[in-house]
Write a protein that holds these residues in place. Sequence first.
Motif, PDB file in Angstrom:
ATOM      1  N   HIS A  43       0.585  -1.424   0.039  1.00 23.12           N
ATOM      2  CA  HIS A  43      -0.340  -0.092   0.143  1.00 23.12           C
ATOM      3  C   HIS A  43       0.616   1.167   0.285  1.00 23.12           C
ATOM      4  CE1 HIS A  43      -3.866  -2.069   0.486  1.00 23.12           C
ATOM      5  NE2 HIS A  43      -3.599  -2.655   1.740  1.00 23.12           N
ATOM      6  N   TYR A  44       1.536   1.225   0.364  1.00 19.15           N
ATOM      7  CA  TYR A  44       3.251   2.729   0.494  1.00 19.15           C
ATOM      8  C   TYR A  44       3.548   2.854  -0.638  1.00 19.15           C
ATOM      9  CZ  TYR A  44       2.090   2.295   5.411  1.00 19.15           C
ATOM     10  OH  TYR A  44       2.228   2.351   7.246  1.00 19.15           O
ATOM     11  N   ASP A  58      -1.573  -5.144   2.568  1.00 17.59           N
ATOM     12  CA  ASP A  58      -0.182  -4.783   3.532  1.00 17.59           C
ATOM     13  C   ASP A  58       0.714  -6.135   3.065  1.00 17.59           C
ATOM     14  OD1 ASP A  58      -2.289  -7.077   4.715  1.00 17.59           O
ATOM     15  OD2 ASP A  58      -2.931  -5.833   6.493  1.00 17.59           O
ATOM     16  N   THR A 269      -1.893  -1.346   7.849  1.00 12.33           N
ATOM     17  CA  THR A 269      -2.682  -0.173   6.205  1.00 12.33           C
ATOM     18  C   THR A 269      -4.116  -0.858   6.092  1.00 12.33           C
ATOM     19  OG1 THR A 269      -1.196  -1.566   5.226  1.00 12.33           O
ATOM     20  CG2 THR A 269      -0.114   0.688   6.203  1.00 12.33           C
ATOM     21  N   ILE A 273      -7.550   1.944   6.033  1.00 12.21           N
ATOM     22  CA  ILE A 273      -8.334   2.021   4.317  1.00 12.21           C
ATOM     23  C   ILE A 273      -9.367   1.284   4.275  1.00 12.21           C
ATOM     24  CG2 ILE A 273      -8.846   0.668   2.250  1.00 12.21           C
ATOM     25  CD1 ILE A 273      -5.909   0.391   2.688  1.00 12.21           C
ATOM     26  N   LEU A 293       0.052   6.513   0.499  1.00 15.21           N
ATOM     27  CA  LEU A 293      -1.317   5.936   0.898  1.00 15.21           C
ATOM     28  C   LEU A 293      -2.951   6.767   1.219  1.00 15.21           C
ATOM     29  CD1 LEU A 293      -3.447   3.083   1.481  1.00 15.21           C
ATOM     30  CD2 LEU A 293      -2.445   2.932   3.391  1.00 15.21           C
ATOM     31  N   ARG A 296      -3.654   8.407  -1.590  1.00 17.12           N
ATOM     32  CA  ARG A 296      -4.623   7.904  -2.951  1.00 17.12           C
ATOM     33  C   ARG A 296      -6.298   7.843  -2.248  1.00 17.12           C
ATOM     34  NH1 ARG A 296      -1.624   3.087  -1.998  1.00 17.12           N
ATOM     35  NH2 ARG A 296      -0.475   3.708  -3.775  1.00 17.12           N
TER      36      ARG A 296
END
Length: 362
Positions: A43-44, A58, A269, A273, A293, A296
Amino acid sequence: MLAIKKDHILPQRYLKMSQADIIEAIKKRKLFYKEKLLILAHHYQKDEIVNLADSVGDSLELAKIAKANQTAEHIIFCGVHFMAETADMLSNNHQKVYLPDAMAGCSMADMATLKQLEIAWSRLSDKIVGNIMPITYINSSAAVKAFIGDHQGVIVTSGNAEKILKRALSDNKTVLFLPDQHLGRNTAYHLGVKLDEMAVWQPKREQLIMSEKQSEIKVILWQGRCCVHQQYTTNQIKALRQLIPDLRVIVHPECPLEVVLAADDYGSTKKIIDVISQSPKGSKWAIGTDNNLVNRLINKLPEHQIVSLNPSAFSCLTMNRIHLAHLLWTMDEIEIGSERQVIKVNSEIAKSSLKALDRMLG
Ligand code: 13P
Ligand code: SF4
């Protein structure tokens, strides 16, 4: 620490290509390889990488995907070194795992070397009465994971640390948790371990730091941390709460305890989300994790009011080493049968690490 070899530097020809041409070339190769190629992205990663990935997740999700996939001969891991190592150990022998930039390491994982762990283990075994159970965050080298596997330990991610630590504590074990002191402290604290039941191991000084009131040591925290998550503070939370009424704050457990306590929620993460996407439209959120993230989510969920807890925080420098050009270069190397970007863990180390990984994945 990863060493850069000359032939790991991106060739000049990719720097001359436009972004559109690179994207087109990547898409063409994806169509050619179909299910024989799997692109995984954490995700990063940058948006442009995430947009071309087959799966985004993640650390826990990506480890599970790498284990479950049987068809891809080539798995390109857009993440950092320990993630590619983990994917290599969990995938089958006929599958190769590639890290597009050899220098994409993790500074937190580098804070616990095998040598330091061996020293800590021998010193702590002399000091602590009873069994010590070693638990390592997945953000650690394969060599550290192997040590954990050989010492009846287990691996955790930020998505399952609570479940696994709870089990260890209920067996009355003293836990050595490495390398992230914050994930360890936050998780233990939320499971009811008091701060004066935790001690800190300083790997550089080879010293155990205990509080003056130390009664019993339930958890020993390795003094490691993530540089990205040190950039979030309680003052930022206070200031934003004054500015935005009804704001809710969610942070990653790699943030310090005081930040987690000042927030409304915390989690991996994936959890961040999920919590935000499932909250009612119009909800106001501040997020304390990597800004790639966060930005986004701001763009993807325009009906939520999302801000970064620290908009000027730098994103993970090593995650950001992977550019579209590295992805295309990796695909080109695959095409010519080159193993330049392949991450292959030594089979003995993998065998030992897998014991700890299997204990995690069940
Ligand atoms: P998760 O992927 O478990 O949320 O962890 C974030 C991280 O810092 C990965 O290095
Ligand atoms: Fe390591 Fe922190 Fe980067 Fe994750 S965000 S890879 S823990 S330095």
